[in-house]
Each structure stands twice: as structure tokens, then as C-alpha cells.
Motif scaffolding. Structure first.
Motif, PDB file in Angstrom:
ATOM      1  N   LYS A 116       0.831  -1.208   0.000  1.00 58.70           N
ATOM      2  CA  LYS A 116       0.000   0.000   0.000  1.00 58.70           C
ATOM      3  C   LYS A 116       0.867   1.260   0.000  1.00 58.70           C
ATOM      4  O   LYS A 116       0.534   2.256  -0.655  1.00 58.70           O
ATOM      5  N   ALA A 117       1.972   1.215   0.737  1.00 61.89           N
ATOM      6  CA  ALA A 117       2.880   2.365   0.774  1.00 61.89           C
ATOM      7  C   ALA A 117       3.495   2.607  -0.596  1.00 61.89           C
ATOM      8  O   ALA A 117       3.615   3.752  -1.053  1.00 61.89           O
ATOM      9  N   LEU A 118       3.885   1.529  -1.272  1.00 60.91           N
ATOM     10  CA  LEU A 118       4.447   1.651  -2.625  1.00 60.91           C
ATOM     11  C   LEU A 118       3.404   2.210  -3.590  1.00 60.91           C
ATOM     12  O   LEU A 118       3.702   3.073  -4.426  1.00 60.91           O
ATOM     13  N   GLU A 119       2.179   1.718  -3.459  1.00 63.13           N
ATOM     14  CA  GLU A 119       1.096   2.191  -4.326  1.00 63.13           C
ATOM     15  C   GLU A 119       0.819   3.675  -4.094  1.00 63.13           C
ATOM     16  O   GLU A 119       0.630   4.443  -5.048  1.00 63.13           O
ATOM     17  N   LYS A 120       0.811   4.087  -2.843  1.00 63.61           N
ATOM     18  CA  LYS A 120       0.569   5.486  -2.493  1.00 63.61           C
ATOM     19  C   LYS A 120       1.594   6.406  -3.140  1.00 63.61           C
ATOM     20  O   LYS A 120       1.272   7.520  -3.586  1.00 63.61           O
ATOM     21  N   GLU A 121       2.844   5.937  -3.209  1.00 65.39           N
ATOM     22  CA  GLU A 121       3.923   6.753  -3.787  1.00 65.39           C
ATOM     23  C   GLU A 121       4.041   6.568  -5.299  1.00 65.39           C
ATOM     24  O   GLU A 121       4.913   7.182  -5.926  1.00 65.39           O
ATOM     25  N   GLY A 122       3.180   5.723  -5.865  1.00 63.67           N
ATOM     26  CA  GLY A 122       3.235   5.480  -7.301  1.00 63.67           C
ATOM     27  C   GLY A 122       4.500   4.750  -7.731  1.00 63.67           C
ATOM     28  O   GLY A 122       4.968   4.905  -8.860  1.00 63.67           O
ATOM     29  N   HIS A 123       5.043   3.929  -6.800  1.00 60.68           N
ATOM     30  CA  HIS A 123       6.299   3.229  -7.090  1.00 60.68           C
ATOM     31  C   HIS A 123       6.025   1.923  -7.827  1.00 60.68           C
ATOM     32  O   HIS A 123       5.107   1.174  -7.489  1.00 60.68           O
ATOM     33  N   ASP A 124       6.838   1.626  -8.812  1.00 60.11           N
ATOM     34  CA  ASP A 124       6.693   0.426  -9.632  1.00 60.11           C
ATOM     35  C   ASP A 124       6.819  -0.830  -8.766  1.00 60.11           C
ATOM     36  O   ASP A 124       7.868  -1.062  -8.155  1.00 60.11           O
ATOM     37  N   HIS A 125       5.743  -1.613  -8.711  1.00 55.26           N
ATOM     38  CA  HIS A 125       5.801  -2.842  -7.917  1.00 55.26           C
ATOM     39  C   HIS A 125       4.764  -3.838  -8.413  1.00 55.26           C
ATOM     40  O   HIS A 125       3.820  -3.487  -9.127  1.00 55.26           O
ATOM     41  N   GLU A 126       4.973  -5.092  -8.041  1.00 50.94           N
ATOM     42  CA  GLU A 126       4.004  -6.157  -8.301  1.00 50.94           C
ATOM     43  C   GLU A 126       3.819  -6.941  -7.015  1.00 50.94           C
ATOM     44  O   GLU A 126       4.796  -7.317  -6.359  1.00 50.94           O
ATOM     45  N   LEU A 127       2.565  -7.178  -6.648  1.00 47.53           N
ATOM     46  CA  LEU A 127       2.232  -7.939  -5.444  1.00 47.53           C
ATOM     47  C   LEU A 127       1.552  -9.239  -5.834  1.00 47.53           C
ATOM     48  O   LEU A 127       0.572  -9.235  -6.578  1.00 47.53           O
ATOM     49  N   ILE A 128       2.076 -10.349  -5.329  1.00 46.43           N
ATOM     50  CA  ILE A 128       1.405 -11.641  -5.454  1.00 46.43           C
ATOM     51  C   ILE A 128       0.982 -12.064  -4.055  1.00 46.43           C
ATOM     52  O   ILE A 128       1.827 -12.263  -3.169  1.00 46.43           O
ATOM     53  N   TYR A 129      -0.325 -12.138  -3.857  1.00 47.06           N
ATOM     54  CA  TYR A 129      -0.852 -12.499  -2.541  1.00 47.06           C
ATOM     55  C   TYR A 129      -1.904 -13.591  -2.714  1.00 47.06           C
ATOM     56  O   TYR A 129      -2.881 -13.416  -3.447  1.00 47.06           O
ATOM     57  N   TYR A 130      -1.695 -14.732  -2.056  1.00 50.56           N
ATOM     58  CA  TYR A 130      -2.616 -15.844  -2.122  1.00 50.56           C
ATOM     59  C   TYR A 130      -3.590 -15.791  -0.937  1.00 50.56           C
ATOM     60  O   TYR A 130      -3.201 -16.025   0.205  1.00 50.56           O
ATOM     61  N   GLU A 131      -4.835 -15.457  -1.243  1.00 51.58           N
ATOM     62  CA  GLU A 131      -5.862 -15.431  -0.202  1.00 51.58           C
ATOM     63  C   GLU A 131      -6.406 -16.838   0.025  1.00 51.58           C
ATOM     64  O   GLU A 131      -6.334 -17.700  -0.855  1.00 51.58           O
ATOM     65  N   LYS A 132      -6.948 -17.055   1.207  1.00 55.62           N
ATOM     66  CA  LYS A 132      -7.536 -18.344   1.561  1.00 55.62           C
ATOM     67  C   LYS A 132      -6.591 -19.496   1.223  1.00 55.62           C
ATOM     68  O   LYS A 132      -6.988 -20.510   0.640  1.00 55.62           O
ATOM     69  N   SER A 133      -5.331 -19.297   1.557  1.00 56.99           N
ATOM     70  CA  SER A 133      -4.289 -20.298   1.263  1.00 56.99           C
ATOM     71  C   SER A 133      -3.423 -20.507   2.497  1.00 56.99           C
ATOM     72  O   SER A 133      -2.224 -20.269   2.479  1.00 56.99           O
ATOM     73  N   ASN A 134      -4.063 -20.964   3.564  1.00 58.12           N
ATOM     74  CA  ASN A 134      -3.337 -21.131   4.821  1.00 58.12           C
ATOM     75  C   ASN A 134      -2.286 -22.224   4.770  1.00 58.12           C
ATOM     76  O   ASN A 134      -1.445 -22.330   5.671  1.00 58.12           O
ATOM     77  N   HIS A 135      -2.335 -23.054   3.723  1.00 59.34           N
ATOM     78  CA  HIS A 135      -1.303 -24.083   3.573  1.00 59.34           C
ATOM     79  C   HIS A 135       0.008 -23.478   3.065  1.00 59.34           C
ATOM     80  O   HIS A 135       1.063 -24.120   3.159  1.00 59.34           O
ATOM     81  N   LEU A 136      -0.055 -22.255   2.535  1.00 62.32           N
ATOM     82  CA  LEU A 136       1.157 -21.571   2.075  1.00 62.32           C
ATOM     83  C   LEU A 136       1.697 -20.745   3.229  1.00 62.32           C
ATOM     84  O   LEU A 136       1.196 -19.660   3.533  1.00 62.32           O
TER      85      LEU A 136
END
Length: 296
Positions: free
Chosen positions: A247-267
Motif C-alpha cells: 500500500k505504501a508503494l502504491e501510495k507513492e506510485g512506485h513500480d511494484h508487483e504484489l502476489i498475494y494468495y488469499e484463503k491459502s493457509n497451507h502456504l
């Protein structure tokens, strides 16, 4: 050292040592890889550090480089634990340097960041000897190693920490930063901050200007970072840190990619490097390859 960290460190080191020994005794060098173990170099404090280097056999191309900093909360862990992960990454066509850094039982957070910078200095000097391209260096860290890698990238790409961390004279630029389950916040008033704050930075924590720089959300820090690739999951006990940093990177408009696995407690925490053969880990690495290719 904080009594909690000291207790954790003593117990964890015993188990980590046994795990490392088992890994070394039962791991054979794959026929398709060249692996160079325990290559020594010097830290800025005169301390001895080591790297393990991985690459495909018979790959004569000038390879992009991944420099990997292990996790372990800064009180345990070593570069040997992630050997399988480094082998998997090398097969994707990268020259991989798995580097050392001192733990909090030996130094503070500044020393740890300095050691990762020394690893980058070593890579800068010897990358071409192993077939690597020093103009295409990706710095990668898991958990606590992600925090150190983030600040090493800031040192490599800017002068904002001059006077705090000695910058090596010859140091490559970091093209991209990859953080898996990053332990990004160590000075906040939360359980991790309460445990780590003093051991990380000692009396410097009384310096408000310095403390602001230890927060990766600081726009002055974000502006000095290369593009950032983030990975986490619902099973990661530090998932909120990755999501807050994204969120901080997004707020600053910084180039980023987020991979987030929801409902994946085995990870679980740092699943990509600890379990690189999982389907989800393979998916992350495929997306990482694309991301790196797009950096140019």
C-alpha cells in the motif's frame, strides 16, 4: 541482546545446525548444475563472509544475476538452508549468489545491511568470472533477509544512508528487489518492534531523523528503491507487513508487483523459498521471470 531474542537464538541455532548438517550430508550436486560452495570474501568490518554460487552447466550466455539473502529473524538461519531453492532458480537461467550476513548475536542491523552490501560488492567484482551480467542484478530476500536486502538496495542505488552505512567504492546498481514474506518493520510499537528495536539500532533509535529512515514506508526510502516484487499469503504470519508495504508503494506510485494468495493457509511464511516445488511456488517463479524480463 534482548532476553527474548537471546533465548530464541540459543534454541534455534541448535536446531538450525542439525538441519544444515542433514542437508549437507544428504544433498548431492545435481548433474545439470555447477555449484561453488563457501567462496570467501571480506565484509566492511574486516569480517569473513561466504557465498554459494549456482549456475546451469553449459550455459554460455551472460546470465542475469539473483543475489539471495536468507531469512531467520536475524537471530538464526544461514545460506545453506535454501540450497534447493537456489538450485531451482539457477535452472531458470540465472546466476545465483546465496550470501552470508552476520546475525544479531554478532552485530546489529547496520552490520547486517553492511554485510549484504559487501555481498553485492563481491558480486560486482566477480560476476563476470562466473558468467554473470553485473548490469542485471536482482536482489532477493525472504523474511528478515528481505529487510536487509531492501536497505542494501537503497545503499546501492543512492547516497541517502551515507554516514550510516559505508558504501563500497565499487558497487553495482540493483535492477530489481524481490521480497518474500518481508519482515519490513522492526521499529514500530508492535510485538516485533518491541523485541527488535534496540538490538537492531541501539542508541540510534533515539535519533528521530535516523528512525524515520528505518521505516520502509518513508517516501524518501521508497524513492530510492528499484522496482519491487512482493510475495505473501494468508498463511504467512507476517502477511500484514507485505500488504502494508504494498500500500505504501502504491501510495507513492512506485513500480511494484504484489502476489498475494488469499484463503491459502497451507502456504506458510516464505513458502516460495522453503517449498519451491509447490505448484504455487512454480507459479510465483514464472511470474517473477516475466517481471525480471520486463525490467530490461
Amino acid at each position: 541482546m534482548n532476553p527474548i531474542l537471546e533465548h530464541l537464538s540459543k534454541n534455534a541455532k541448535k536446531h538450525a545446525g542439525k538441519i544444515t548438517l542433514v542437508l549437507e550430508e544428504n544433498s548431492k550436486i545435481p548433474e545439470d548444475l555447477d555449484i561453488f560452495f563457501d567462496i570467501e570474501y571480506r565484509g566492511k568490518d574486516g569480517n569473513t563472509l561466504c557465498a554459494d554460487i549456482f549456475k546451469q552447466k553449459n550455459n554460455e550466455k551472460k546470465l542475469p544475476i539473483i543475489v539471495f539473502a536468507h531469512g531467520g529473524g536475524l537471530f538464526v538461519g544461514n545460506r545453506k538452508v535454501n540450497r534447493i531453492f537456489c538450485e531451482v532458480i539457477a535452472r531458470l537461467g540465472y546466476l545465483v549468489f546465496s550470501i552470508d550476513y552476520r546475525l544479531l548475536s554478532e552485530t546489529d542491523g547496520i552490520g547486517g545491511i553492511s554485510d549484504v552490501c559487501s555481498g553485492l560488492e563481491f558480486v560486482t567484482a566477480f560476476a563476470e568470472d562466473y558468467g554473470g551480467d553485473p548490469d542485471k542484478v536482482i536482489l532477493m530476500g525472504e523474511s528478515a533477509g528481505a529487510y536487509l536486502a531492501l536497505y542494501a538496495a537503497v545503499v546501492a542505488n543512492s547516497d541517502i544512508l551515507d554516514g550510516v552505512i559505508e558504501k563500497p567504492e565499487t558497487l553495482c546498481k540493483v535492477k530489481g528487489l524481490c521480497c518474500s514474506s518481508g519482515m519490513f518493520y522492526v521499529t514500530r510499537n508492535d510485538p516485533i518492534g518491541m523485541v527488535y528495536k534496540k538490538d537492531m539500532f541501539g542508541k540510534r533509535t533515539k535519533d528521530k531523523a535516523f528512525t524515520k529512515l528505518t521505516n520502509p514506508n518513508n517516501p524518501d526510502i521508497i524513492s530510492k528503491l528499484p522496482p519491487v516484487f512482493l510475495v505473501s499469503s494468508s498463511g504467512d504470519f507476517l502477511r500484514s507487513y507485505t500488504l502494508k508495504f504494498a500500500k505504501a508503494l502504491e501510495k507513492e506510485g512506485h513500480d511494484h508487483e504484489l502476489i498475494y494468495y488469499e484463503k491459502s493457509n497451507h502456504l506458510l511464511h516464505a513458502f516460495v523459498s522453503f517449498a519451491p516445488l509447490l505448484p504455487e511456488s512454480a507459479e510465483v517463479l514464472a511470474r517473477l521471470q516475466k517481471w525480471i524480463a520486463n525490467l530490461g
